[in-house]
Scaffold this motif. Structure first.
Motif, PDB file in Angstrom:
ATOM      1  N   ASN A  51       0.702  -0.934   0.079  1.00  9.74           N
ATOM      2  CA  ASN A  51      -0.155   0.252   0.093  1.00  9.74           C
ATOM      3  C   ASN A  51       0.771   1.113  -0.220  1.00  9.74           C
ATOM      4  OD1 ASN A  51      -2.463  -1.670   0.146  1.00  9.74           O
ATOM      5  ND2 ASN A  51      -2.808  -1.809   2.185  1.00  9.74           N
ATOM      6  N   LYS A  52       2.050   1.414  -0.681  1.00 13.06           N
ATOM      7  CA  LYS A  52       3.105   2.287  -0.812  1.00 13.06           C
ATOM      8  C   LYS A  52       3.159   2.720  -2.134  1.00 13.06           C
ATOM      9  CE  LYS A  52       5.283   2.332   4.062  1.00 13.06           C
ATOM     10  NZ  LYS A  52       6.816   1.883   4.809  1.00 13.06           N
ATOM     11  N   SER A  53       2.942   4.155  -2.605  1.00 10.39           N
ATOM     12  CA  SER A  53       3.320   4.079  -3.880  1.00 10.39           C
ATOM     13  C   SER A  53       5.025   3.958  -4.187  1.00 10.39           C
ATOM     14  CB  SER A  53       3.351   6.047  -4.407  1.00 10.39           C
ATOM     15  OG  SER A  53       3.805   6.842  -3.465  1.00 10.39           O
ATOM     16  N   LEU A  54       5.415   3.965  -5.390  1.00  6.70           N
ATOM     17  CA  LEU A  54       6.409   4.231  -5.787  1.00  6.70           C
ATOM     18  C   LEU A  54       7.589   5.321  -5.491  1.00  6.70           C
ATOM     19  CD1 LEU A  54       8.968   2.819  -7.491  1.00  6.70           C
ATOM     20  CD2 LEU A  54       7.719   3.892  -9.792  1.00  6.70           C
ATOM     21  N   LYS A  59      11.513   8.154  -1.437  1.00  2.81           N
ATOM     22  CA  LYS A  59      11.636   8.612  -0.506  1.00  2.81           C
ATOM     23  C   LYS A  59      12.654   8.738   0.647  1.00  2.81           C
ATOM     24  CE  LYS A  59       8.908  12.609  -1.953  1.00  2.81           C
ATOM     25  NZ  LYS A  59       7.477  13.529  -1.778  1.00  2.81           N
ATOM     26  N   ASP A  60      11.545   6.887   1.472  1.00  2.00           N
ATOM     27  CA  ASP A  60      11.609   6.070   2.730  1.00  2.00           C
ATOM     28  C   ASP A  60      13.793   5.364   2.226  1.00  2.00           C
ATOM     29  OD1 ASP A  60       9.913   7.000   3.540  1.00  2.00           O
ATOM     30  OD2 ASP A  60       9.198   4.340   3.033  1.00  2.00           O
ATOM     31  N   PHE A  61      14.194   5.124   1.147  1.00  6.99           N
ATOM     32  CA  PHE A  61      15.041   4.899   1.224  1.00  6.99           C
ATOM     33  C   PHE A  61      16.712   5.989   1.158  1.00  6.99           C
ATOM     34  CE2 PHE A  61      12.690   0.813   0.669  1.00  6.99           C
ATOM     35  CZ  PHE A  61      14.231   0.034   1.070  1.00  6.99           C
ATOM     36  N   GLU A  62      15.802   7.466   0.678  1.00 11.26           N
ATOM     37  CA  GLU A  62      16.597   8.185   0.775  1.00 11.26           C
ATOM     38  C   GLU A  62      17.254   8.625   1.578  1.00 11.26           C
ATOM     39  OE1 GLU A  62      14.678  11.551  -1.365  1.00 11.26           O
ATOM     40  OE2 GLU A  62      14.762  10.409  -3.716  1.00 11.26           O
TER      41      GLU A  62
END
Length: 249
Positions: free
Chosen positions: A238-241, A246-249
């Protein structure tokens, strides 16, 4: 009085005709069909249970002459132990812990993968262990029980860990394996009509998933439910690309 009696009779007949001609609702018809199906399943289940009981009680028939069906492997007392003073003691003890294996050939081997190749490896065979609940049934005296070592082993089943308690024989070297022809001198009587009917009922009750599920629900049988297992949660669900980037930045 005659008119009153006629009116009462006409009223009763009209009530009777209304009840007789009352049309069942769609819900009532569906419920009646479900009840009829459930009664039929229970009746077939009872029939299958009775037929299996009859199959179990079929007599044994003697074979003359006996026939050989492969080979069997079991433990015997070692010759030097058998000639000793304790020979009879270990022979009696062996009757309670002996194990049997069967094979179509004298070579008791199985296929296994070794370094990506299928090879034949020996089939392991050990003396039987004794669980605490079997002590009363086997009637082990104190002298025989002293020949065993009490062990507790952790058994892993999926993500569940439980303790396994048993008694293991201390001196397995006193017994050796022997291979002998597996001779059969008796067979169970065979009833072809009985087997055919049981197969038909198994197809209806158990191979049909809808009937099987309904029967399990009516009889209150338990299903295989794996509890105490952690659910694997997908962190990217349920997360957009853009949000994942952004989470991995």
């Amino acid at each position: 009085m005659g008119i009153l009696e006629d009116n009462i009779a006409m009223g009763e007949s009209s009530i009777y005709s209304k009840n007789q001609l009352r049309i069942r609702t769609k819900r009532r018809r569906k419920r009646t069909s479900i009840e009829a199906r459930d009664k039929k399943l229970i009746r077939l289940y009872k029939e299958e249970k009775e037929l299996r009981k009859r199959k179990y009680n079929l007599p044994m028939i003697d074979l003359s002459p006996p026939i050989q069906k492969g080979y069997k492997r079991f433990f015997v007392v070692r010759e030097d132990v058998k000639r000793s003073k304790m020979g009879s003691f270990y022979e009696n003890l062996l009757q309670k812990i002996n194990t049997f294996q069967y094979s179509s050939t004298k070579i008791f081997k199985k296929k296994a993968k070794r370094k990506g190749k299928k090879v034949l490896v020996d089939i392991e065979q050990k003396l039987s262990v004794i669980y605490p609940h079997e002590l009363k049934k086997l009637k082990l005296d104190e002298r025989q029980l002293n020949c065993f070592e009490y062990k507790i082993v952790l058994e892993v089943l999926g993500k569940t860990i439980r303790e396994k308690h048993f008694y293991e024989f201390k001196e397995p070297w006193r017994y050796v394996l022997r291979i002998r022809p597996n001779m059969i001198d008796k067979v169970k009587a065979f009833d072809s009509e009985l087997e055919q009917r049981i197969a038909e009922l198994d197809t209806i009750l158990y191979e049909n998933h809808k009937n099987n599920g309904r029967l399990i629900k009516m009889k209150g049988w338990s299903r295989y439910i794996y509890k105490n297992q952690e659910r694997c949660i997908n962190p990217l669900k349920n997360k957009s690309l853009n949000q994942i980037i952004k989470d991995f930045e």
